[in-house]
Design a protein around this motif. Structure first.
Motif, PDB file in Angstrom:
ATOM      1  N   PRO A 123      -3.335   3.508   3.640  1.00 45.15           N
ATOM      2  CA  PRO A 123      -1.707   3.009   2.919  1.00 45.15           C
ATOM      3  C   PRO A 123      -2.333   2.224   1.670  1.00 45.15           C
ATOM      4  N   GLN A 124      -1.183   2.605   0.647  1.00 47.36           N
ATOM      5  CA  GLN A 124      -1.683   1.746  -0.604  1.00 47.36           C
ATOM      6  C   GLN A 124      -1.072   0.400  -0.431  1.00 47.36           C
ATOM      7  N   THR A 125      -2.097  -0.433  -1.149  1.00 49.37           N
ATOM      8  CA  THR A 125      -1.490  -1.988  -1.177  1.00 49.37           C
ATOM      9  C   THR A 125      -1.491  -2.396  -2.481  1.00 49.37           C
ATOM     10  N   ASP A 135       0.571  -3.796  -5.807  1.00 47.80           N
ATOM     11  CA  ASP A 135       1.950  -3.587  -6.513  1.00 47.80           C
ATOM     12  C   ASP A 135       1.511  -2.985  -7.871  1.00 47.80           C
ATOM     13  N   ASP A 136       1.976  -1.510  -8.308  1.00 47.07           N
ATOM     14  CA  ASP A 136       1.453  -0.934  -9.442  1.00 47.07           C
ATOM     15  C   ASP A 136       2.398  -1.289 -10.672  1.00 47.07           C
TER      16      ASP A 136
END
Length: 67
Positions: free
Chosen positions: A35-37, A39-40
Motif C-alpha cells: 500500500p502507498q503511504t 501524502d503526495d
C-alpha cells in the motif's frame, strides 16, 4: 551429462536432449501489493497561502492600531 554440468554448460533434459531451462523468476508473482503511504500532495502552496494570510493580518492590524 555430468561433464556438461561440471564444465559449466547447461545440463540436458533426459527426455528431449535439449538444455534444461532455468526456473522462471517468479519473485514478482508472489509479492503482496504494497500500500502507498504518505501524502503526495504538495505542501508548498498551502504554506505559502498561510504565510501570505499571516502577513496580511499583521499589516492590517498595524494599520488599524495607528488610527
Amino acid at each position: 551429462m555430468e561433464k556438461q554440468a561440471e564444465a559449466g554448460g547447461a545440463p540436458s533434459s533426459p527426455s528431449s536432449g535439449k538444455p534444461a531451462e532455468a526456473p522462471a523468476d517468479d519473485s514478482s508473482v508472489n509479492k503482496p501489493a504494497i500500500p502507498q503511504t504518505g501524502d503526495d500532495t504538495a505542501s508548498l502552496p498551502g504554506i505559502a497561502s498561510l504565510a501570505t494570510a499571516g502577513i496580511i493580518l499583521l499589516v492590517a492590524s498595524a494599520a488599524i492600531s495607528r488610527h
